[in-house]
Design an enzyme around this catalytic site. Structure first.
Site, mmCIF file in Angstrom:
data_model
loop_
_atom_site.group_PDB
_atom_site.id
_atom_site.type_symbol
_atom_site.label_atom_id
_atom_site.label_comp_id
_atom_site.label_asym_id
_atom_site.label_seq_id
_atom_site.Cartn_x
_atom_site.Cartn_y
_atom_site.Cartn_z
ATOM 1 N N ASP A 67 0.835 -1.193 0.000
ATOM 2 C CA ASP A 67 0.000 0.000 0.000
ATOM 3 C C ASP A 67 0.870 1.243 0.000
ATOM 4 O O ASP A 67 1.831 1.336 0.757
ATOM 5 C CB ASP A 67 -0.907 0.023 1.237
ATOM 6 C CG ASP A 67 -1.751 -1.246 1.325
ATOM 7 O OD1 ASP A 67 -1.299 -2.176 2.000
ATOM 8 O OD2 ASP A 67 -2.813 -1.285 0.697
ATOM 9 N N ASP B 231 19.833 -5.077 23.608
ATOM 10 C CA ASP B 231 19.118 -5.835 22.580
ATOM 11 C C ASP B 231 20.092 -6.772 21.870
ATOM 12 O O ASP B 231 21.060 -7.230 22.489
ATOM 13 C CB ASP B 231 18.473 -4.844 21.593
ATOM 14 C CG ASP B 231 17.147 -5.334 21.050
ATOM 15 O OD1 ASP B 231 17.162 -6.321 20.287
ATOM 16 O OD2 ASP B 231 16.098 -4.764 21.385
ATOM 17 N N HIS C 181 16.860 -7.125 15.123
ATOM 18 C CA HIS C 181 15.926 -6.548 16.086
ATOM 19 C C HIS C 181 16.467 -5.287 16.746
ATOM 20 O O HIS C 181 15.785 -4.246 16.811
ATOM 21 C CB HIS C 181 15.614 -7.611 17.141
ATOM 22 C CG HIS C 181 14.544 -7.273 18.106
ATOM 23 N ND1 HIS C 181 14.802 -6.643 19.317
ATOM 24 C CD2 HIS C 181 13.212 -7.481 18.077
ATOM 25 C CE1 HIS C 181 13.669 -6.484 19.981
ATOM 26 N NE2 HIS C 181 12.687 -6.981 19.258
ATOM 27 N N ASN D 129 18.630 13.791 6.339
ATOM 28 C CA ASN D 129 19.875 13.353 5.700
ATOM 29 C C ASN D 129 19.612 12.754 4.321
ATOM 30 O O ASN D 129 20.450 12.050 3.768
ATOM 31 C CB ASN D 129 20.611 12.345 6.593
ATOM 32 C CG ASN D 129 19.802 11.088 6.851
ATOM 33 O OD1 ASN D 129 18.587 11.051 6.607
ATOM 34 N ND2 ASN D 129 20.450 10.050 7.354
ATOM 35 N N ILE E 25 14.735 6.754 7.061
ATOM 36 C CA ILE E 25 13.616 7.135 7.920
ATOM 37 C C ILE E 25 14.072 8.205 8.918
ATOM 38 O O ILE E 25 15.153 8.766 8.783
ATOM 39 C CB ILE E 25 13.076 5.898 8.678
ATOM 40 C CG1 ILE E 25 14.152 5.353 9.629
ATOM 41 C CG2 ILE E 25 12.605 4.825 7.718
ATOM 42 C CD1 ILE E 25 13.639 4.378 10.655
ATOM 43 N N ASP F 45 1.707 0.845 31.445
ATOM 44 C CA ASP F 45 1.547 2.283 31.650
ATOM 45 C C ASP F 45 0.822 2.947 30.495
ATOM 46 O O ASP F 45 -0.132 3.702 30.692
ATOM 47 C CB ASP F 45 2.919 2.934 31.843
ATOM 48 C CG ASP F 45 3.562 2.566 33.161
ATOM 49 O OD1 ASP F 45 3.156 3.125 34.192
ATOM 50 O OD2 ASP F 45 4.454 1.702 33.164
ATOM 51 N N SER G 201 7.911 -4.906 21.133
ATOM 52 C CA SER G 201 9.291 -4.444 20.952
ATOM 53 C C SER G 201 9.348 -3.162 20.140
ATOM 54 O O SER G 201 10.249 -2.336 20.317
ATOM 55 C CB SER G 201 10.115 -5.513 20.222
ATOM 56 O OG SER G 201 10.553 -6.510 21.099
#
Length: 606
Positions: A135, A167, A213, A227, A231, A349, A373
């Site tokens: 999409d 991680d 990950h 830049n 993203i 929370d 995550s």
């Protein structure tokens, strides 16, 4: 002594040979061996390093050199804080066999010098790959758009804040984040707790193919902005300290992760937020060394953020997510529905985008992952934006802010006070001149406004009228029947309800039968009960009308509605069950009113 792990079975086999002992008071290593009855072991070592070792690594270009830690402890122990002293009560033992481990536990179960003996635990990443959507709208970062991150970038981008990401490591050569690394030395990229090779201790390269990950999580927090590439992160001005605490397979040991938190919290690293997108795959017991590490980090005002987990169970059953001094994050989808995989409950929370999240992968690429995550780093980025302006805010203050700056979500389970939103966060990042006094005033005002505007939705209610319209009207021949109830606000089952006042709900009743008439149907009581434990301790609410709510006659294949006042002030989001008590003066059977039945008897010779 660590080994190579090729699959989950290798992790489980190693687990059978290790344990962590907590002693009642401090002992030097040689004295600890004396008070414990130890047989043949592969290794006996402290679980936590001294701050002097951490300082040495920082000051010596990341080189891990051996020195006499026991002498350092002996000379300096009295000057440590209570939280730091507690770290040095823990010792990790690796045994030569399962029999030796069992023998050790049996011999020391009544040892008065021993406070606890804990098995290590296996932790894992809380994410799964998802197909790349085709999409066009998925070319944007829907998570950042949903939380309105751009609304505050003119005021804060997270500058001067370092976020430690414990991680699988980081592809530190990725062009969209390599300029946002926290470097305590130009040649050092982070820390690695999955290797015994001291040369690799400061190399946290992410080898978690094909998920990568840690790289994905880090990108959501602090990928570079403007830049002309890739993203951007929630806090594109923040720095990342990658700490490899999980192996390339996506699994890791609680003991390694515990040490990683201690190092991340050390005064020798300028870390303010510690992101932990990992957890147990099933309910697990508390782990005393991790409790000590969390307490130590909190004593230094480090904010620990944890993904709630992807097992669709109550997060209160999962450690360390159920520790009171960590921030726990659930996941939502692009429509603000709770993700079906997300853990839930009063320990959560807030929630944040965690479905179809695009972020960094290996070799300059990006990919889509989903899980809590992915939700947790949105919150870590949000906290970095806040800490950039208010570096000394406590855990309690930060928790209050993120719980207040939220929008509604739709879920049958509790996923926190709301889905995080930065839309109004500019009022404390821009509008108050960074004054703590004004900050408190604005937060208090926002808290009142947030309660006023909070909205919930009925996400599931029987649509009796639709059944009639679709010709699903039933005919019955025996009197085992009842009317059908539904509840909605205003004119639509999906309309919002505000929780700042008494709300008018519409109780609808339908008669789905073609040959039954209900005469003088009356509502005597409505009981509202939460379907899960809620943080404010809400119990069932009984609504007893001053007068019976009468529907009078309900004819065949027809519906009727009545208004009901519901007090919703200060209600918590979540799933509620509504029980309706009613009575019917008489039921009239129309049309066919003659029946027959059969009785079978057996005749036998007398």
């Amino acid at each position: 002594m660590k080994k190579e792990f090729k699959n989950l079975e290798d992790f489980n086999n190693y687990l059978k040979l290790t344990c962590v002992v907590e002693l009642e008071k401090e002992y030097l290593l040689k004295d600890a061996k004396k008070v414990l009855e130890i047989g043949k072991v592969e290794s006996f070592e402290r679980l936590f390093s001294t701050n002097n070792l951490i300082k040495q690594v920082v000051e010596n270009n990341g080189k891990l050199q051996k020195f006499d830690e026991e002498k350092v402890l002996s000379d300096n122990y009295s000057n440590y804080s209570q939280e730091e002293k507690a770290l040095y009560h823990f010792f990790k033992i690796t045994f030569a066999s399962e029999a030796e481990k069992a023998s050790f536990i049996e011999k020391n179960k009544d040892n008065k010098a021993v406070k606890s003996i804990s098995d290590d635990q296996i932790m894992e990443i809380n994410a799964t790959p998802v197909p790349v959507p085709n999409d066009a709208e998925y070319n944007i970062l829907w998570g950042l758009e949903k939380i309105k991150a751009r609304d505050v970038w003119d005021c804060s981008k997270g500058c001067d804040v370092t976020v430690a990401v414990i991680d699988t490591g980081l592809d530190y050569n990725h062009a969209d984040i390599n300029n946002n690394l926290y470097e305590y030395h130009p040649t050092v990229k982070g820390l690695n707790f999955t290797s015994d090779n001291s040369a690799n201790f400061t190399d946290p390269l992410d080898g978690n193919a094909p998920v990568f990950h840690g790289t994905h999580v880090s990108g959501t927090i602090a990928a570079e902005q403007n830049n002309l590439f890739g993203i951007t992160g929630v806090a594109p001005g923040a720095k990342i300290l990658p700490i490899k605490g999980l192996y390339n397979l996506g699994y890791g040991f609680m003991s390694d992760l515990t040490s990683a938190i201690q190092w991340a919290a050390s005064v020798f690293f300028d870390v303010k937020v510690i992101n932990n997108s990992w957890g147990s795959a099933s309910p697990n017991p508390s782990y005393p060394p991790m409790v000590a590490a969390i307490n130590y980090a909190n004593s230094l005002n480090k904010i620990l953020v944890f993904a709630a987990g992807n097992n669709a169970i109550d997060a209160n059953l999962i450690f360390p997510q159920n520790h009171p001094d960590v921030i726990v994050v659930g996941a939502t989808d692009p429509s603000d529905h709770g993700a079906g995989f997300s853990n839930y409950g009063s320990k959560v929370d807030v929630c944040a985008p965690g479905v179809q999240i695009r972020s960094l992968s290996q070799a300059g690429s990006t990919q889509y992952l989903q899980g809590t995550s992915m939700a947790a780093p949105h919150v870590s980025g949000m906290i970095a934006l806040i800490k950039s302006k208010y570096p000394d805010l406590s855990l309690a203050a930060v928790r209050k802010i993120i719980r207040i700056y939220v929008e509604p979500y739709n879920s049958p389970v509790y996923l926190g006070t709301g889905r995080i939103s930065l839309e109004f966060l500019e009022e404390i990042l821009c509008g108050c001149g960074c004054s703590p006094c004004k900050l408190n005033q604005i937060i208090k005002a926002r808290e009142v406004e947030n309660k006023r505007k909070r909205k919930f939705k009925i996400i599931q209610s029987l649509n009796c009228e639709a059944n009639i319209a679709q010709g699903a009207c039933q005919t019955i021949n025996i009197p085992k029947f009842k009317p059908c109830f539904s509840l909605h606000w205003a004119d639509s089952p999906q309309d919002n309800i505000e929780t700042h006042d008494t709300e008018i709900a519409y109780l609808r009743i339908c008669n789905n039968y073609s040959n039954i008439k209900f005469n003088n149907l009356m509502i005597s009581e409505i009981i509202i009960t939460p379907n899960q434990v809620l943080p404010n301790g809400e119990n069932s609410v009984r609504i007893v009308p001053e007068e019976l709510i009468c529907f009078e006659t309900l004819n065949p294949c027809s519906c009727s509605s009545r208004e009901v006042a519901l007090l919703t002030r200060n209600a918590s989001p979540g799933s509620y069950n509504i029980k309706i008590k009613y009575c019917v003066q008489s039921v009239e059977l129309l049309g066919q009113n003659q029946f027959e039945d059969n009785i079978v008897i057996n005749l036998v010779n007398s």
